[in-house]
Motif scaffolding. Sequence first.
Motif, PDB file in Angstrom:
ATOM      1  N   GLY A 292     -51.869 -42.937 -43.678  1.00  0.00           N
ATOM      2  CA  GLY A 292     -52.578 -41.731 -44.091  1.00  0.00           C
ATOM      3  C   GLY A 292     -53.469 -41.187 -42.993  1.00  0.00           C
ATOM      4  O   GLY A 292     -53.500 -39.983 -42.731  1.00  0.00           O
ATOM      5  N   VAL A 293     -54.189 -42.096 -42.316  1.00  0.00           N
ATOM      6  CA  VAL A 293     -55.056 -41.680 -41.205  1.00  0.00           C
ATOM      7  C   VAL A 293     -54.230 -41.068 -40.079  1.00  0.00           C
ATOM      8  O   VAL A 293     -54.571 -40.017 -39.523  1.00  0.00           O
ATOM      9  CB  VAL A 293     -55.866 -42.889 -40.688  1.00  0.00           C
ATOM     10  CG1 VAL A 293     -56.546 -42.564 -39.355  1.00  0.00           C
ATOM     11  CG2 VAL A 293     -56.918 -43.303 -41.717  1.00  0.00           C
ATOM     12  N   LEU A 294     -53.119 -41.703 -39.728  1.00  0.00           N
ATOM     13  CA  LEU A 294     -52.302 -41.236 -38.608  1.00  0.00           C
ATOM     14  C   LEU A 294     -51.583 -39.927 -38.929  1.00  0.00           C
ATOM     15  O   LEU A 294     -51.491 -39.042 -38.073  1.00  0.00           O
ATOM     16  CB  LEU A 294     -51.294 -42.310 -38.223  1.00  0.00           C
ATOM     17  CG  LEU A 294     -51.896 -43.602 -37.650  1.00  0.00           C
ATOM     18  CD1 LEU A 294     -50.806 -44.639 -37.414  1.00  0.00           C
ATOM     19  CD2 LEU A 294     -52.655 -43.318 -36.354  1.00  0.00           C
ATOM     20  N   LEU A 295     -51.089 -39.800 -40.148  1.00  0.00           N
ATOM     21  CA  LEU A 295     -50.391 -38.569 -40.508  1.00  0.00           C
ATOM     22  C   LEU A 295     -51.340 -37.378 -40.532  1.00  0.00           C
ATOM     23  O   LEU A 295     -50.990 -36.279 -40.092  1.00  0.00           O
ATOM     24  CB  LEU A 295     -49.712 -38.735 -41.865  1.00  0.00           C
ATOM     25  CG  LEU A 295     -48.433 -39.563 -41.853  1.00  0.00           C
ATOM     26  CD1 LEU A 295     -48.004 -39.922 -43.268  1.00  0.00           C
ATOM     27  CD2 LEU A 295     -47.308 -38.829 -41.137  1.00  0.00           C
ATOM     28  N   ASP A 296     -52.551 -37.590 -41.020  1.00  0.00           N
ATOM     29  CA  ASP A 296     -53.542 -36.513 -40.990  1.00  0.00           C
ATOM     30  C   ASP A 296     -53.882 -36.132 -39.550  1.00  0.00           C
ATOM     31  O   ASP A 296     -54.045 -34.958 -39.220  1.00  0.00           O
ATOM     32  CB  ASP A 296     -54.809 -36.926 -41.724  1.00  0.00           C
ATOM     33  CG  ASP A 296     -54.635 -36.876 -43.244  1.00  0.00           C
ATOM     34  OD1 ASP A 296     -53.622 -36.329 -43.701  1.00  0.00           O
ATOM     35  OD2 ASP A 296     -55.512 -37.394 -43.957  1.00  0.00           O
ATOM     36  N   ALA A 297     -53.974 -37.147 -38.678  1.00  0.00           N
ATOM     37  CA  ALA A 297     -54.363 -36.902 -37.289  1.00  0.00           C
ATOM     38  C   ALA A 297     -53.306 -36.111 -36.527  1.00  0.00           C
ATOM     39  O   ALA A 297     -53.638 -35.334 -35.625  1.00  0.00           O
ATOM     40  CB  ALA A 297     -54.631 -38.224 -36.582  1.00  0.00           C
ATOM     41  N   CYS A 298     -52.030 -36.298 -36.869  1.00  0.00           N
ATOM     42  CA  CYS A 298     -50.982 -35.611 -36.112  1.00  0.00           C
ATOM     43  C   CYS A 298     -50.511 -34.322 -36.785  1.00  0.00           C
ATOM     44  O   CYS A 298     -49.537 -33.718 -36.346  1.00  0.00           O
ATOM     45  CB  CYS A 298     -49.795 -36.541 -35.862  1.00  0.00           C
ATOM     46  SG  CYS A 298     -48.846 -36.989 -37.322  1.00  0.00           S
TER      47      CYS A 298
END
Length: 331
Positions: A292-298
């Motif tokens: 979730g953190v990574l998908l939001d970041a990219c």
Amino acid sequence: MSTAPRWTSTHAGSTPTELHQGALLATALEYANRGWHVFPLIPGSKRPATPRHAAADCDHRDPWCRNGHTGWEQRATTNPDRITRAWTTAPYGIGIACGPSGLLVIDTDTPKPGAALPAVELRGEATSGEGVLIALAEDCGEPDGLPETWTVETPSGGVHRYFTTAHLTESLGNSAGRLGPWIDTRGAGGYVVAPPTVTGAGRYLVGLDTQPEPLPAWLVQRLTTRPATPVGPREPRPVTHHSAYLRSVLSKEAQHVREAAEGGRNHALFIAACCLGELVAGGSLTEAEASGVLLDACAGHIAAGAFTEAEAWQTIRSGFRRGAAKPRTAA
């Protein structure tokens, strides 16, 4: 809704290029008349034409940046004079800044040939963003699916559904994969490419010409509430209760992904996924929290066309597998 005819303009000439440029100008003005804030895209591309520099490289010599860096979202406008000046200069594509326009756009895509199909925890066999969205609506008790709204067909075979957000008390930003595989959303801080823009992949077309509807309540809930962490033998604490060290790791890895330069975005996502994958394997994080953190970041990179949401999922999973070889824990 504007009654002005689409794809026509008094500025259009007689050559195909001039006619297309006239159509772009006329349509940009029509969007502005709807209250949608537009800005020019590099001809043949999905990238903003201005500013021509990143925030980190801003020297404040650009007149728009004299009091601080001003990006495409701040430059987007409904001013017909500014729009006319811009689109009579070059056949710019049309970008719509979703936040200032009061829009939330749901972008459903199709997987690329040969791409691995992620598991979809919904009823039925969903093999595209459209299929996932239909299954999601059914799971949320909406068998009739989504209301008819302004819709755009993308060159990749995807669909953009425009919804209004004036009825919401809080703004919604971008998301990648939060609703499911092959589904992104564009809100505050995001933009969409609008018809009749033509890129190297093809032309954006109006699929359904109607008034955009308010974003349905069940989608608002999905976009504002994180899915619950599955209960297992080693159920970790929510991210908000993690140690300061772990929160710092999540924040730094997300920042590395967000700030990755063109050409290195996918690599940055993979390295961040490797790092968080070590913590997932060690039991300090769940895959849901880390992804979730990574998908939001990219999300911004996906909006810029650096890679698709499905490709981001594949990169994150690869990083998790690599990180699992070196499990570690965090206090």
